[in-house]
Design a protein around this motif. Structure first.
Motif, mmCIF file in Angstrom:
data_model
loop_
_atom_site.group_PDB
_atom_site.id
_atom_site.type_symbol
_atom_site.label_atom_id
_atom_site.label_comp_id
_atom_site.label_asym_id
_atom_site.label_seq_id
_atom_site.Cartn_x
_atom_site.Cartn_y
_atom_site.Cartn_z
ATOM 1 N N ARG A 152 1.317 -9.161 4.303
ATOM 2 C CA ARG A 152 1.344 -10.497 3.737
ATOM 3 C C ARG A 152 0.159 -11.278 4.299
ATOM 4 O O ARG A 152 -0.123 -11.222 5.495
ATOM 5 N N HIS A 153 -0.464 -11.999 3.388
ATOM 6 C CA HIS A 153 -1.597 -12.822 3.782
ATOM 7 C C HIS A 153 -1.417 -14.211 3.206
ATOM 8 O O HIS A 153 -0.792 -14.391 2.132
ATOM 9 N N MET A 154 -1.945 -15.160 3.933
ATOM 10 C CA MET A 154 -1.916 -16.531 3.420
ATOM 11 C C MET A 154 -2.712 -16.580 2.118
ATOM 12 O O MET A 154 -3.777 -15.992 1.994
ATOM 13 N N SER A 155 -2.155 -17.278 1.149
ATOM 14 C CA SER A 155 -2.786 -17.312 -0.156
ATOM 15 C C SER A 155 -4.157 -17.979 -0.110
ATOM 16 O O SER A 155 -5.025 -17.679 -0.915
ATOM 17 N N PHE A 156 -4.318 -18.902 0.838
ATOM 18 C CA PHE A 156 -5.612 -19.576 0.940
ATOM 19 C C PHE A 156 -6.506 -18.925 1.989
ATOM 20 O O PHE A 156 -7.542 -19.464 2.345
ATOM 21 N N SER A 157 -6.089 -17.746 2.490
ATOM 22 C CA SER A 157 -6.873 -17.063 3.519
ATOM 23 C C SER A 157 -8.159 -16.487 2.912
ATOM 24 O O SER A 157 -8.236 -16.184 1.713
ATOM 25 N N ASP A 158 -9.187 -16.341 3.751
ATOM 26 C CA ASP A 158 -10.450 -15.732 3.302
ATOM 27 C C ASP A 158 -10.432 -14.216 3.461
ATOM 28 O O ASP A 158 -11.472 -13.565 3.444
ATOM 29 N N GLU A 159 -9.242 -13.624 3.613
ATOM 30 C CA GLU A 159 -9.103 -12.172 3.719
ATOM 31 C C GLU A 159 -8.774 -11.577 2.342
ATOM 32 O O GLU A 159 -8.094 -12.214 1.535
ATOM 33 N N SER A 160 -9.245 -10.382 2.126
ATOM 34 C CA SER A 160 -8.952 -9.662 0.880
ATOM 35 C C SER A 160 -8.764 -8.184 1.199
ATOM 36 O O SER A 160 -9.252 -7.689 2.231
ATOM 37 N N VAL A 161 -8.078 -7.479 0.310
ATOM 38 C CA VAL A 161 -7.790 -6.052 0.520
ATOM 39 C C VAL A 161 -8.219 -5.266 -0.719
ATOM 40 O O VAL A 161 -7.863 -5.653 -1.847
ATOM 41 N N VAL A 162 -8.969 -4.178 -0.481
ATOM 42 C CA VAL A 162 -9.366 -3.271 -1.560
ATOM 43 C C VAL A 162 -8.523 -2.001 -1.418
ATOM 44 O O VAL A 162 -8.516 -1.380 -0.341
ATOM 45 N N ILE A 163 -7.781 -1.670 -2.458
ATOM 46 C CA ILE A 163 -6.905 -0.502 -2.424
ATOM 47 C C ILE A 163 -7.697 0.734 -2.845
ATOM 48 O O ILE A 163 -8.401 0.724 -3.864
ATOM 49 N N GLN A 164 -7.572 1.820 -2.084
ATOM 50 C CA GLN A 164 -8.225 3.100 -2.380
ATOM 51 C C GLN A 164 -7.161 4.170 -2.593
ATOM 52 O O GLN A 164 -6.208 4.269 -1.811
ATOM 53 N N HIS A 165 -7.307 4.963 -3.689
ATOM 54 C CA HIS A 165 -6.403 6.089 -3.935
ATOM 55 C C HIS A 165 -6.976 7.310 -3.227
ATOM 56 O O HIS A 165 -8.122 7.700 -3.463
ATOM 57 N N VAL A 166 -6.186 7.929 -2.350
ATOM 58 C CA VAL A 166 -6.713 9.007 -1.513
ATOM 59 C C VAL A 166 -6.957 10.296 -2.292
ATOM 60 O O VAL A 166 -7.556 11.237 -1.757
ATOM 61 N N ALA A 167 -6.518 10.379 -3.551
ATOM 62 C CA ALA A 167 -6.812 11.568 -4.357
ATOM 63 C C ALA A 167 -8.184 11.469 -5.016
ATOM 64 O O ALA A 167 -8.670 12.445 -5.595
ATOM 65 N N LYS A 168 -8.788 10.287 -4.901
ATOM 66 C CA LYS A 168 -10.099 10.075 -5.505
ATOM 67 C C LYS A 168 -11.166 9.926 -4.421
ATOM 68 O O LYS A 168 -10.877 9.814 -3.235
ATOM 69 N N ILE A 205 0.864 -1.192 0.000
ATOM 70 C CA ILE A 205 0.000 0.000 0.000
ATOM 71 C C ILE A 205 0.898 1.238 0.000
ATOM 72 O O ILE A 205 1.706 1.429 0.926
ATOM 73 N N LYS A 206 0.779 2.067 -1.036
ATOM 74 C CA LYS A 206 1.658 3.226 -1.193
ATOM 75 C C LYS A 206 1.203 4.374 -0.291
ATOM 76 O O LYS A 206 0.128 4.337 0.312
ATOM 77 N N ASP A 207 2.039 5.431 -0.257
ATOM 78 C CA ASP A 207 1.736 6.573 0.616
ATOM 79 C C ASP A 207 0.440 7.285 0.227
ATOM 80 O O ASP A 207 -0.222 7.873 1.089
ATOM 81 N N ASP A 208 0.113 7.290 -1.056
ATOM 82 C CA ASP A 208 -1.106 7.953 -1.493
ATOM 83 C C ASP A 208 -2.268 6.975 -1.613
ATOM 84 O O ASP A 208 -3.224 7.222 -2.325
ATOM 85 N N GLU A 209 -2.173 5.875 -0.910
ATOM 86 C CA GLU A 209 -3.202 4.862 -0.938
ATOM 87 C C GLU A 209 -3.597 4.452 0.492
ATOM 88 O O GLU A 209 -2.878 4.680 1.454
#
Length: 370
Positions: A31-47, A7-11
């Motif tokens: 880092r997440h386990m590849s078989f984990s039921d977790e997911s991440v949605v990246i948001q750009h803070v300029a939007k 996750i970058k500084d502007d995210e």
């Protein structure tokens, strides 16, 4: 096996577990386990903050997340003008909006579109970017406008340009021309008291002085036309043809006076009126032409007789003067002699006698020779 998420500084990251939101993730490496039921949605803070297929309310319980968000809740009766760092970004309609405030400052101007007129608070330079949400109405320099909200009269508008929001309130502006107007009545058939049907061409000038009264009259120009028609019929119907032709200069004053009796009702000022033409039927015109010709001949005969009488009286006066004055008589002889000499080449006088006798003898000889 691990999945690496950066996750970058502007995210910012939004962590979900089994499809449900868990928390906000700051810039960094995760880092997440590849078989984990977790997911991440990246948001750009300029939007703008927006997660596909998720309602904004699902995230507002997270105080850490909302501390980095500016929330705009727009009601059904509102428009909200959105500014980023003081610069116009767009117009928000009814709904709930969230904007990242990490890199930019977000400010808003709220307007209640139940009051359609755009206030002076809104910079007029922005109106070109709001064309789909507003309407522009112009009142010309020679007009006045009547402003209606949902068909209810609100006020009178002076010449200028006016801006209104499009929304639940319907806006109409009816304009009236305040310049001097002209009403022409052509070929109006009217019968005189002596049953002569003639046609009139009449004109009057007027201007609207009370727009509110004028707008309340349906078919305003038609009703003014009928008023003029009735006044003309009233005037012409009480006169015989000869009287009408003799008094035609007075008809304008009568009509103008009667029109101005109704000016308060119509909200106008009648300025002037005039009769342009009286068109007579063909047979009446022939009769009048015959009468006119006879009158002119009688006048000519009278003048001729008057001149003949004056000429005879002048000769009589001249004869009396010559009879009383020998010198004048002699001068007349010379005057006539001069006129005769202009027509005769040579004159020879022999013997005695006076001039008239010699002239008489000359004329007698000349006639004999002929």
């Amino acid at each position: 096996m691990f999945r690496k998420i950066t996750i970058k500084d502007d995210e910012r990251g939004l962590l979900f577990k089994k499809g449900s939101y868990v928390k906000r993730l700051q810039p960094g490496v995760y880092r997440h386990m590849s078989f984990s039921d977790e997911s991440v949605v990246i948001q750009h803070v300029a939007k703008r903050f927006s997660v596909p297929n998720k309602e904004l309310q699902l995230f507002l319980h997270d105080e850490q997340l909302t501390s980095e968000l500016t929330i705009a809740d727009v009601q059904d009766y509102e428009y909200v003008l959105h500014f980023e760092d003081g610069k116009f970004n767009g117009l928000l309609t009814a709904g709930l909006y969230a904007f990242w405030n990490v890199m930019k400052k977000h400010t808003f101007i709220r307007v209640d579109i139940r009051n359609p007129e755009i206030s002076e608070e809104i910079d007029r330079s922005l109106l070109g970017k709001l064309q789909g949400y507003m309407q522009t109405i112009e009142v010309a320099s020679y007009e006045t406008g009547l402003l209606f909200y949902n068909n209810a009269l609100q006020s009178e508008l002076r010449p200028g340009r006016y801006f209104f929001w499009k929304g639940p309130t319907s806006v109409q502006v009816k304009t009236l021309d305040l310049r001097q107007l002209q009403l022409d009545m052509t070929g109006q058939e009217i019968m005189t008291e002596d049953k002569v049907t003639l046609r009139l061409n009449f004109v009057c000038q007027y201007k609207v002085v009370d727009p509110i009264k004028a707008i309340q009259i349906k078919g305003f120009e038609d009703q003014v036309y009928i008023l003029l028609q009735l006044i003309l019929r009233e005037y012409v119907g009480t006169l015989k043809l000869d009287d009408l032709l003799r008094m035609k200069q007075e008809i304008a004053a009568f009509v103008l006076s009667r029109l101005n009796e109704q000016k308060e009702h119509y909200g106008v000022q009648f300025i002037s009126a005039g009769l342009k033409d009286i068109i007579l039927p063909g047979d009446v015109k022939d009769i009048l032409n015959t009468v006119l010709l006879a009158e002119k001949k009688a006048q000519a005969n009278l003048i001729t007789r008057r001149e003949e009488t004056a000429s005879t009286r002048s000769l009589l006066n001249t004869a009396k003067l010559m009879d009383e004055n020998g010198t004048l008589y002699r001068l007349k002889e010379l005057e006539f002699l001069e006129k005769i000499c202009e027509k005769i080449g040579n004159i020879s006088l022999t013997g005695g006698g006076n001039l008239l006798e010699h002239l008489n003898s000359l004329l007698t000889v000349k006639n004999v020779e002929k």
